[in-house]
Design a protein around this motif. Structure first.
Motif, PDB file in Angstrom:
ATOM      1  N   ASN A 200     -18.078   6.425 -17.401  1.00  0.00           N
ATOM      2  CA  ASN A 200     -17.187   5.060 -17.269  1.00  0.00           C
ATOM      3  C   ASN A 200     -17.480   4.023 -17.925  1.00  0.00           C
ATOM      4  OD1 ASN A 200     -15.334   3.715 -15.716  1.00  0.00           O
ATOM      5  ND2 ASN A 200     -16.827   3.080 -14.189  1.00  0.00           N
ATOM      6  N   LEU A 202     -15.777   2.719 -20.852  1.00  0.00           N
ATOM      7  CA  LEU A 202     -14.737   2.739 -21.527  1.00  0.00           C
ATOM      8  C   LEU A 202     -14.657   1.943 -22.653  1.00  0.00           C
ATOM      9  CD1 LEU A 202     -13.688   4.471 -19.147  1.00  0.00           C
ATOM     10  CD2 LEU A 202     -11.281   3.639 -19.385  1.00  0.00           C
ATOM     11  N   PHE A 238      -5.474   2.132 -18.192  1.00  0.00           N
ATOM     12  CA  PHE A 238      -6.485   1.373 -17.413  1.00  0.00           C
ATOM     13  C   PHE A 238      -6.919  -0.092 -17.862  1.00  0.00           C
ATOM     14  CE2 PHE A 238      -7.772   4.863 -14.973  1.00  0.00           C
ATOM     15  CZ  PHE A 238      -8.339   5.867 -15.661  1.00  0.00           C
ATOM     16  N   GLU A 318      -3.922  10.356  -1.263  1.00  0.00           N
ATOM     17  CA  GLU A 318      -4.704   9.405  -1.913  1.00  0.00           C
ATOM     18  C   GLU A 318      -6.025  10.222  -2.575  1.00  0.00           C
ATOM     19  OE1 GLU A 318      -6.162   6.376   0.645  1.00  0.00           O
ATOM     20  OE2 GLU A 318      -6.755   7.847   2.315  1.00  0.00           O
ATOM     21  N   SER A 319      -6.648  11.187  -2.058  1.00  0.00           N
ATOM     22  CA  SER A 319      -7.705  11.879  -2.664  1.00  0.00           C
ATOM     23  C   SER A 319      -7.542  12.291  -3.823  1.00  0.00           C
ATOM     24  CB  SER A 319      -8.146  12.847  -1.687  1.00  0.00           C
ATOM     25  OG  SER A 319      -8.501  12.472  -0.321  1.00  0.00           O
ATOM     26  N   ILE A 322      -7.049   9.180  -6.294  1.00  0.00           N
ATOM     27  CA  ILE A 322      -8.189   8.550  -6.488  1.00  0.00           C
ATOM     28  C   ILE A 322      -9.138   9.468  -7.251  1.00  0.00           C
ATOM     29  CG2 ILE A 322     -10.585   7.839  -5.395  1.00  0.00           C
ATOM     30  CD1 ILE A 322      -8.774   6.695  -2.935  1.00  0.00           C
ATOM     31  N   PHE A 327      -4.764   5.843  -8.444  1.00  0.00           N
ATOM     32  CA  PHE A 327      -4.347   5.425  -7.179  1.00  0.00           C
ATOM     33  C   PHE A 327      -3.741   3.796  -7.457  1.00  0.00           C
ATOM     34  CE2 PHE A 327      -3.944   5.393  -2.669  1.00  0.00           C
ATOM     35  CZ  PHE A 327      -4.345   3.953  -2.160  1.00  0.00           C
ATOM     36  N   LEU A 328      -4.652   3.171  -8.109  1.00  0.00           N
ATOM     37  CA  LEU A 328      -4.554   1.647  -8.445  1.00  0.00           C
ATOM     38  C   LEU A 328      -3.100   1.369  -9.043  1.00  0.00           C
ATOM     39  CD1 LEU A 328      -8.019   0.377  -9.017  1.00  0.00           C
ATOM     40  CD2 LEU A 328      -6.523  -0.315  -7.158  1.00  0.00           C
ATOM     41  N   GLU A 331      -0.363   1.866  -6.901  1.00  0.00           N
ATOM     42  CA  GLU A 331      -0.163   0.806  -5.931  1.00  0.00           C
ATOM     43  C   GLU A 331       0.623  -0.362  -6.460  1.00  0.00           C
ATOM     44  OE1 GLU A 331      -4.167  -0.433  -4.468  1.00  0.00           O
ATOM     45  OE2 GLU A 331      -3.320   0.293  -2.319  1.00  0.00           O
ATOM     46  N   LYS A 332       0.546  -0.481  -7.824  1.00  0.00           N
ATOM     47  CA  LYS A 332       1.094  -1.431  -8.511  1.00  0.00           C
ATOM     48  C   LYS A 332       2.648  -1.265  -8.354  1.00  0.00           C
ATOM     49  CE  LYS A 332      -2.192  -2.366 -12.396  1.00  0.00           C
ATOM     50  NZ  LYS A 332      -2.581  -3.380 -12.190  1.00  0.00           N
ATOM     51  N   THR A 334       4.164  -0.988  -5.735  1.00  0.00           N
ATOM     52  CA  THR A 334       4.619  -2.003  -4.585  1.00  0.00           C
ATOM     53  C   THR A 334       5.627  -2.729  -4.906  1.00  0.00           C
ATOM     54  OG1 THR A 334       2.303  -1.661  -3.786  1.00  0.00           O
ATOM     55  CG2 THR A 334       3.922  -3.099  -2.610  1.00  0.00           C
ATOM     56  N   ILE A 335       5.403  -3.605  -6.053  1.00  0.00           N
ATOM     57  CA  ILE A 335       6.397  -4.667  -6.677  1.00  0.00           C
ATOM     58  C   ILE A 335       7.592  -4.255  -6.798  1.00  0.00           C
ATOM     59  CG2 ILE A 335       6.476  -6.508  -8.273  1.00  0.00           C
ATOM     60  CD1 ILE A 335       3.881  -7.174  -8.081  1.00  0.00           C
ATOM     61  N   TYR A 338       9.483  -3.577  -3.725  1.00  0.00           N
ATOM     62  CA  TYR A 338      10.050  -4.746  -3.124  1.00  0.00           C
ATOM     63  C   TYR A 338      11.393  -5.230  -4.135  1.00  0.00           C
ATOM     64  CZ  TYR A 338       5.585  -6.203  -0.789  1.00  0.00           C
ATOM     65  OH  TYR A 338       4.567  -6.247   0.045  1.00  0.00           O
ATOM     66  N   VAL A 368       6.175  -4.104   7.475  1.00  0.00           N
ATOM     67  CA  VAL A 368       5.006  -4.632   6.865  1.00  0.00           C
ATOM     68  C   VAL A 368       4.245  -5.817   7.913  1.00  0.00           C
ATOM     69  CG1 VAL A 368       4.579  -6.496   5.091  1.00  0.00           C
ATOM     70  CG2 VAL A 368       6.286  -5.010   4.721  1.00  0.00           C
ATOM     71  N   GLU A 369       3.184  -5.529   8.030  1.00  0.00           N
ATOM     72  CA  GLU A 369       2.446  -6.014   9.192  1.00  0.00           C
ATOM     73  C   GLU A 369       2.317  -7.488   9.169  1.00  0.00           C
ATOM     74  OE1 GLU A 369      -1.077  -3.561   9.651  1.00  0.00           O
ATOM     75  OE2 GLU A 369      -2.049  -5.149  10.272  1.00  0.00           O
TER      76      GLU A 369
ATOM     77  N   ARG B 162     -11.694   0.344  -8.708  1.00  0.00           N
ATOM     78  CA  ARG B 162     -11.592   1.827  -8.972  1.00  0.00           C
ATOM     79  C   ARG B 162     -13.047   2.226  -8.669  1.00  0.00           C
ATOM     80  NH1 ARG B 162      -9.280   1.708 -13.818  1.00  0.00           N
ATOM     81  NH2 ARG B 162     -11.011   1.770 -14.901  1.00  0.00           N
ATOM     82  N   LEU B 165     -13.123   2.564  -4.737  1.00  0.00           N
ATOM     83  CA  LEU B 165     -12.200   3.599  -4.425  1.00  0.00           C
ATOM     84  C   LEU B 165     -13.001   5.071  -4.986  1.00  0.00           C
ATOM     85  CD1 LEU B 165      -8.625   3.018  -4.950  1.00  0.00           C
ATOM     86  CD2 LEU B 165      -9.892   3.068  -3.042  1.00  0.00           C
ATOM     87  N   LYS B 169     -13.976   7.468  -1.959  1.00  0.00           N
ATOM     88  CA  LYS B 169     -13.030   8.693  -2.135  1.00  0.00           C
ATOM     89  C   LYS B 169     -11.926   8.521  -1.483  1.00  0.00           C
ATOM     90  CE  LYS B 169     -16.420  11.344  -4.178  1.00  0.00           C
ATOM     91  NZ  LYS B 169     -17.311  10.596  -4.844  1.00  0.00           N
ATOM     92  N   ALA B 170     -11.699   7.679  -0.589  1.00  0.00           N
ATOM     93  CA  ALA B 170     -10.278   7.632   0.058  1.00  0.00           C
ATOM     94  C   ALA B 170     -10.261   6.301   0.808  1.00  0.00           C
ATOM     95  CB  ALA B 170     -10.196   8.682   1.037  1.00  0.00           C
ATOM     96  N   ARG B 172      -9.210   5.314   3.551  1.00  0.00           N
ATOM     97  CA  ARG B 172      -9.364   5.415   4.907  1.00  0.00           C
ATOM     98  C   ARG B 172     -10.891   5.477   5.152  1.00  0.00           C
ATOM     99  NH1 ARG B 172      -7.026  10.169   3.422  1.00  0.00           N
ATOM    100  NH2 ARG B 172      -8.587  12.051   3.296  1.00  0.00           N
ATOM    101  N   TYR B 183     -10.386  -5.055   0.103  1.00  0.00           N
ATOM    102  CA  TYR B 183      -9.640  -4.451  -0.587  1.00  0.00           C
ATOM    103  C   TYR B 183      -8.194  -4.970  -0.569  1.00  0.00           C
ATOM    104  CZ  TYR B 183      -7.161  -0.645  -3.039  1.00  0.00           C
ATOM    105  OH  TYR B 183      -6.589   0.277  -3.805  1.00  0.00           O
ATOM    106  N   LYS B 187      -5.828  -6.491  -3.765  1.00  0.00           N
ATOM    107  CA  LYS B 187      -4.543  -6.156  -3.639  1.00  0.00           C
ATOM    108  C   LYS B 187      -3.636  -7.179  -3.996  1.00  0.00           C
ATOM    109  CE  LYS B 187      -1.255  -2.624  -2.301  1.00  0.00           C
ATOM    110  NZ  LYS B 187      -0.217  -3.318  -1.478  1.00  0.00           N
ATOM    111  N   GLU B 191      -0.991  -8.765  -6.783  1.00  0.00           N
ATOM    112  CA  GLU B 191       0.360  -8.973  -6.724  1.00  0.00           C
ATOM    113  C   GLU B 191       0.841 -10.355  -6.587  1.00  0.00           C
ATOM    114  OE1 GLU B 191       1.058  -6.919  -2.993  1.00  0.00           O
ATOM    115  OE2 GLU B 191       0.848  -4.873  -3.826  1.00  0.00           O
ATOM    116  N   ARG B 196      -0.647 -14.051   1.870  1.00  0.00           N
ATOM    117  CA  ARG B 196      -1.170 -13.262   2.861  1.00  0.00           C
ATOM    118  C   ARG B 196      -2.729 -13.172   2.420  1.00  0.00           C
ATOM    119  NH1 ARG B 196      -0.723  -8.173   5.672  1.00  0.00           N
ATOM    120  NH2 ARG B 196       1.475  -8.775   5.875  1.00  0.00           N
TER     121      ARG B 196
END
Lengths: 412, 316
Positions: A200, A202, A238, A318-319, A322, A327-328, A331-332, A334-335, A338, A368-369, B162, B165, B169-170, B172, B183, B187, B191, B196
């Motif tokens: 790690n 990089l 990355f 997710e495992s 990750i 994973f990250l 997640e991007k 998401t936009i 939307y 969405v909470e 990263r 995470l 590992k997860a 959750r 976290y 995020k 965004e 939020r």
């Protein structure tokens, strides 16, 4: 010369496994002839731990005196260390194997550096550094398992040694191209990439990338170029440089050997998220062919603007994501989810002046909470800022006014 | 005992018991930047002792954890002062170093669960026990706490996210609600969802909010930039009252100052957004002429806290 030719013919005629049982003298004679003829390919084979001579127990007896009898320095010490390494491997002593191999590389580098205007040793350098890295990996795993405090040191030491080899190669810029040691730089850079990604670090890749990019006049093998582009693409991903990442990873995928299923799958694991961020989604057949069903629901959810399915799909695998470090990046998406959701709102309402409440309702519908109208506005503002929506928000009228022409430009 | 007496009392061993550090932070008879200087000095001595004695067990962890909490709190308390009284960059550098030490020590102590104490300073050893009793939290909650600080101090860094995470590992497994909250805040920052972000920040304990405060101006400026484009058609007016709430400001004065510092016009309770006019860059460097750093805007709930510094530092 006749004796050497006879030995080489015998070698070619002998089936591989038999090398495990032939007399020790024959092994040393082969090495000697390879050294005298400057046969890098043969020598590389004979010094590799994948070669069957490693199983030959007769090699492990009185080898020091035999090495001195057959070889001039530094090859006498080099091969003595090589055999000590074989013994360490047979005893499953990975730390000792690493230490011996480090000595092998150091000794070979001395001899290699002394060869002026020659590069026949490049295949040997590639093999000994590869084995050094593999032993370092094995030693690191054993150290980590036994609770050693600094297991990563061994990989860093391997990287330092390979970097020394790299410096010798890259500085050979006065020789004609065909005999230049610079032709070996890419193999070494790829070895270093593998270590730097593993530990790690990089940021250490950057000077190597600059060095290779400046080697325009050198022709490297396709296999090495594929590996190089794979790592450069991964690094670009990355660094959030998705266009460059897509370009490099696509090259790697298109030029990767067709039967290397594992490598092609590995490239796709990074290429697919990057392409999705650039608005291109993978075909179902591609995902099934390479056993990457993990991305299927994600792609479907993002395309449909379904936030519920999207977060469920991310959580389900997710495992896996990750583990590969994507994973990250996912997640991007998401936009973009939307954006696709809000486009549906526009298509349903069929007007260019959309009430903000409609977007708040859409987000609530997608579970969405605690979302409220302020947050809905904030998300919309973010989409307008990134040019995913062409228009503006009127806080006074609590509406978003979108452009009549191409209000939702294609995501690129 | 005044400030000098405490120094003399402790200078013979060159060791400051951690519980004394906590009680010194509550002092109100001196300006707090003097308290900062004194405590910072003592922490540096302790850290040097750790290096000389090659300590890597609980005692070292204790000192580094205390240091992280202290530097986080100090940044919130003192930013806005002239540079010669408080250097935020130096404070941040020390914070980062201590944070990395904590994470490294936690990792090492996980692999070597029985680390024998090599500490030969009785006071340091006793103080470690006090620290643990006072903190009152288990090992895994504390590790999560400091991973949380790491993520917040490096807000927006994909590398930091990263690392978190791959450590857990997860998603959750993000221990307890707090690290998961951190976290999610990270995020939201990535965004650009500031509404939020601030809503979640208000749910954090005080020290974690101090960590968010490190980036407060950056977060607000990014928000204004986005809003300038999204609301800036035909010079629209956006109510300052709403903006105060969205950007987690204390009051209208604070948000007005901030908007003006970014080059936005403010009049009659509204800010004027205009896509044709880019925002001015914020000057966050140390001021040249000893002027105080502008834009000191507290996060409302934290500003209203009645807790003493020691209570915040010991997470009571």
């Amino acid at each position: 010369v006749a004796v050497r030719m006879r030995i080489k013919l015998i070698y070619c005629g002998v089936r591989c496994l038999e090398m495990a049982y032939v007399a020790v003298n024959q092994y040393f004679q082969l090495v000697e002839s390879a050294l005298e003829d400057g046969d890098g390919e043969l020598l590389a084979e004979l010094i590799s731990y994948r070669h069957p001579h490693v199983q030959n127990e007769k090699l492990r007896v009185n080898f020091e005196s035999q090495c001195q009898a057959y070889f001039q320095p530094p090859f006498d010490e080099l091969f003595a260390a090589h055999i000590r390494c074989i013994i360490a491997l047979s005893e499953r002593d990975s730390s000792n194997a690493f230490a011996c191999q480090l000595f092998v590389v150091q000794s070979f580098l001395k001899a290699f550096q002394a060869q002026k205007e020659e590069n026949w040793g490049l295949p040997v350098l590639a093999v000994v550094t590869r084995d050094l890295r593999l032993f370092a990996l094995e030693a690191e795993k054993c150290m980590a398992a036994s609770g050693h405090k600094k297991p990563a040191d061994v990989l860093e030491r391997a990287a330092d040694q390979i970097m020394s080899c790299f410096r010798v190669c890259v500085s050979d810029n006065r020789t004609v191209v065909e005999r230049s040691k610079r032709l070996g730089t890419l193999v070494l850079v790829n070895q270093l990439f593998k270590i730097y990604f593993r530990i790690n670090k990089l940021h250490l890749c950057k000077p190597l990338i600059r060095a290779i990019d400046s080697c325009d006049n050198l022709r490297f093998s396709k296999a090495q170029m594929v590996t190089y582009r794979y790592f450069v693409g991964k690094k670009a991903m990355f660094d959030s440089d998705f266009k460059k990442a897509a370009e490099c990873l696509e090259y790697a995928f298109n030029h990767c050997f067709v039967t290397s299923q594992r490598n092609r799958r590995l490239i796709l694991i990074y290429l697919i998220p990057v392409k999705m961020l650039l608005g291109e989604f993978p075909k179902r057949e591609l995902l099934l062919k390479h056993k990457l069903e993990h991305f299927m629901d994600i792609a479907k959810a993002v395309r449909k603007g379904n936030l519920v399915l999207f977060s469920d799909a991310l959580e389900k695998h997710e495992s896996f994501f990750i583990h590969f470090g994507v994973f990250l990046i996912l997640e991007k998406l998401t936009i973009i989810t939307y954006r696709n959701l809000f486009r549906k709102v526009y298509l349903i309402l069929g007007t260019h002046q959309l009430p903000l409440k409609a977007f708040e309702d859409a987000l609530r519908f997608m579970n969405v909470e605690d979302v409220d109208i302020d947050e809905a506005q904030c998300i919309l503002a973010g989409l307008i800022d990134k040019n995913y929506i062409r228009g503006y928000i009127s806080h006074q009228h609590q509406k978003v006014v979108i452009s009549k022409q191409n209000p939702f430009p294609v995501v690129k | 005992l005044n400030y000098c007496h405490i120094w003399l009392l402790m200078s013979s061993n060159n060791v400051m018991p951690l519980c004394v550090i906590y009680s010194i932070t509550d002092r109100t008879d001196q300006p707090w930047f003097c308290v900062y200087d004194f405590v910072n000095n003592r922490i540096q001595s302790l850290r040097q002792d750790i290096v000389y004695q090659q300590l890597d067990g609980q005692e070292a962890l204790c000192v580094q954890e205390t240091a992280v909490r202290f530097y986080l709190y100090s940044h919130y308390r003192l930013s806005g002062l002239p540079w010669e009284k408080f250097d935020p960059k130096l404070n941040l550098d020390q914070l980062q170093q201590c944070l990395l030490s904590v994470l490294r020590l936690n990792d090492a102590n996980t692999t070597n669960s029985s680390s024998s104490s090599k500490c030969d300073h009785r006071l340091l050893h006793d103080a470690t026990r006090t620290h643990r009793v006072c903190s009152g939290t288990g090992a895994s909650e504390r590790k999560a706490e400091f991973w949380g600080y790491y993520l917040l101090v490096n807000l927006g860094s994909t590398e930091a996210a990263r690392e978190v995470l791959s450590h857990y590992k997860a998603k959750r497994h993000l221990c307890g609600g707090q690290l998961r909250l951190v976290y999610d805040i990270n995020k939201c920052f990535m965004e650009g969802n500031v509404v939020r972000l601030f809503r979640l920040t208000h749910l954090l304990p005080p020290l974690s909010r101090c960590a968010v405060f490190l980036h407060i101006n950056k977060i607000r400026r990014i928000a204004l930039q986005i809003m300038n484009k999204a609301y800036g058609n035909r010079e629209s007016h956006f109510p300052l009252q709403v903006l105060t709430k969205w950007l987690g400001c204390v009051d209208l004065t604070a948000i007005t100052e901030f908007c003006q510092a970014c080059g936005l016009g403010v009049s009659e309770g509204s800010v004027k957004f205009n896509t044709r006019h880019a925002l001015k860059p914020l000057n966050s460097q140390a001021p040249e002429h000893g002027q105080p750093l502008p834009l000191h805007c507290a996060i409302p709930e934290f500003h209203k806290t009645d807790s003493k510094p020691s209570q915040i530092l010991m997470k009571l």
